[in-house]
Design a protein around this motif. Structure first.
Motif, mmCIF file in Angstrom:
data_model
loop_
_atom_site.group_PDB
_atom_site.id
_atom_site.type_symbol
_atom_site.label_atom_id
_atom_site.label_comp_id
_atom_site.label_asym_id
_atom_site.label_seq_id
_atom_site.Cartn_x
_atom_site.Cartn_y
_atom_site.Cartn_z
ATOM 1 N N LYS A 243 9.432 -4.849 4.994
ATOM 2 C CA LYS A 243 7.992 -5.037 4.834
ATOM 3 C C LYS A 243 7.179 -4.347 5.934
ATOM 4 N N THR A 244 7.857 -3.841 6.966
ATOM 5 C CA THR A 244 7.157 -3.138 8.037
ATOM 6 C C THR A 244 6.586 -1.827 7.506
ATOM 7 N N THR A 245 5.295 -1.597 7.738
ATOM 8 C CA THR A 245 4.640 -0.396 7.211
ATOM 9 C C THR A 245 5.017 0.834 8.030
ATOM 10 N N GLU A 246 4.705 2.010 7.487
ATOM 11 C CA GLU A 246 5.018 3.258 8.176
ATOM 12 C C GLU A 246 4.258 3.354 9.496
ATOM 13 N N ALA A 247 2.991 2.941 9.482
ATOM 14 C CA ALA A 247 2.191 2.977 10.710
ATOM 15 C C ALA A 247 2.779 2.042 11.765
ATOM 16 N N GLN A 248 3.212 0.870 11.332
ATOM 17 C CA GLN A 248 3.824 -0.077 12.266
ATOM 18 C C GLN A 248 5.135 0.477 12.820
ATOM 19 N N ARG A 249 5.901 1.143 11.972
ATOM 20 C CA ARG A 249 7.167 1.733 12.421
ATOM 21 C C ARG A 249 6.924 2.802 13.486
#
Length: 288
Positions: A243-249
């Motif tokens: 569920k972690t978004t690309e921006a968060q990654r």
């Protein structure tokens, strides 16, 4: 090393009273196992056959899906294997009772009852057949935890509690849960250090002379909650979350790089620091 030694010594000291319990929880199992092994019929077997049989487990591999159970509960299990006439099946834990058992040459089923005060870890059954083949299979995991309030002779106290609500199972072979230990100086109400560590069990662990693997009260505290390693662990958990978004990654990866750089700098600094100053944190634990 002195810091970790204090942690280990504190846990051992607090568990000294539990040692006698650990030595008793497999008394019946060990006695019956010795009796069955003494009765093995090895006549006509070559040395090679005897050694080969010692490497064989009567239970089928892979075993059944291990169920999590609470102390005071019960479950019905059914396992497969090679159980010729004369095979005996025992519970490794003296407190765990087997009832309503049904045994054929290829299957075994029974009602398994867990005592209300049973310790955490795997529940294993052992099969012994008359020609010297024996072995275990895990059928359940007692999903409960230890809690300790320990005190050292110099007045330091340690509070140990689980910080996860259930054991994590891996590949139906291992289980682990995280604990937290808070260290208090004499007369103080706020901990001066908080560390975390895991308690781990494996279905492959064999019984020791005095106790079974689940009775080994070992929790490895090796990481401060304020250390870069602790934050890296949190980052890895978030990165593994779908569920972690690309921006968060991207942000997490950048933070991971910064932490790794910081850890390298601290290691380099430690190598250049006066050894006497490196003992300050250790001395805070009352080990100086």
């Amino acid at each position: 090393m002195r810091k970790r030694a204090f942690i280990l010594m504190a846990v051992i000291a607090g568990m000294a009273g539990a040692t006698a319990l650990s030595a008793q929880i497999t008394t019946q199992f060990r006695a019956e196992r010795a009796r069955l092994e003494a009765a093995f019929n090895l006549k006509g077997q070559t040395e090679g056959e005897v050694l080969r049989n010692r490497m064989i487990n009567p239970f089928a591999n892979p075993g059944i899906r291990i169920q999590k159970v609470l102390p005071g509960s019960a479950l019905t299990v059914a396992v497969r294997g090679n159980f010729p006439a004369g095979t005996a099946i025992l519970s490794e834990r003296d407190g765990v009772t087997l009832s309503g058992a049904s045994l054929s040459t290829t299957t075994y089923s029974a009602h398994v009852t867990i005592p209300p005060d049973e310790a955490p870890g795997f529940v294993r059954l052992w099969a012994f057949n008359p020609i010297g083949i024996e072995g275990p299979t895990a059928v359940a995991l007692v999903d409960t935890f230890y809690r300790f309030d320990l005190k050292s002779p110099n007045g330091y106290t340690v509070k140990i509690v689980p910080i996860e609500k259930t054991f994590t199972m891996e590949d139906n072979k291992r289980a682990h849960v995280k604990y937290q230990a808070e260290f208090y100086k004499p007369g103080e109400s706020r901990p001066f250090e908080t560390v975390t560590g895991n308690q781990e069990f494996s279905v492959a662990d064999t019984p020791l002379e005095s106790h079974t693997p689940y009775a080994r009260l070992e929790i490895s505290f090796d990481q401060s909650t304020t250390s870069p390693q602790a934050e890296l662990e949190e980052i890895n958990e978030k990165l593994s979350n779908p569920k972690t978004t690309e921006a968060q990654r991207n942000a997490l990866m950048a933070r991971m790089g910064a932490l790794q750089t910081k850890m390298l700098e601290e290691m380099t600094k430690a190598l250049k620091t006066d050894p006497a100053s490196l003992n300050k944190t250790q001395d805070d634990f009352g080990c100086g």
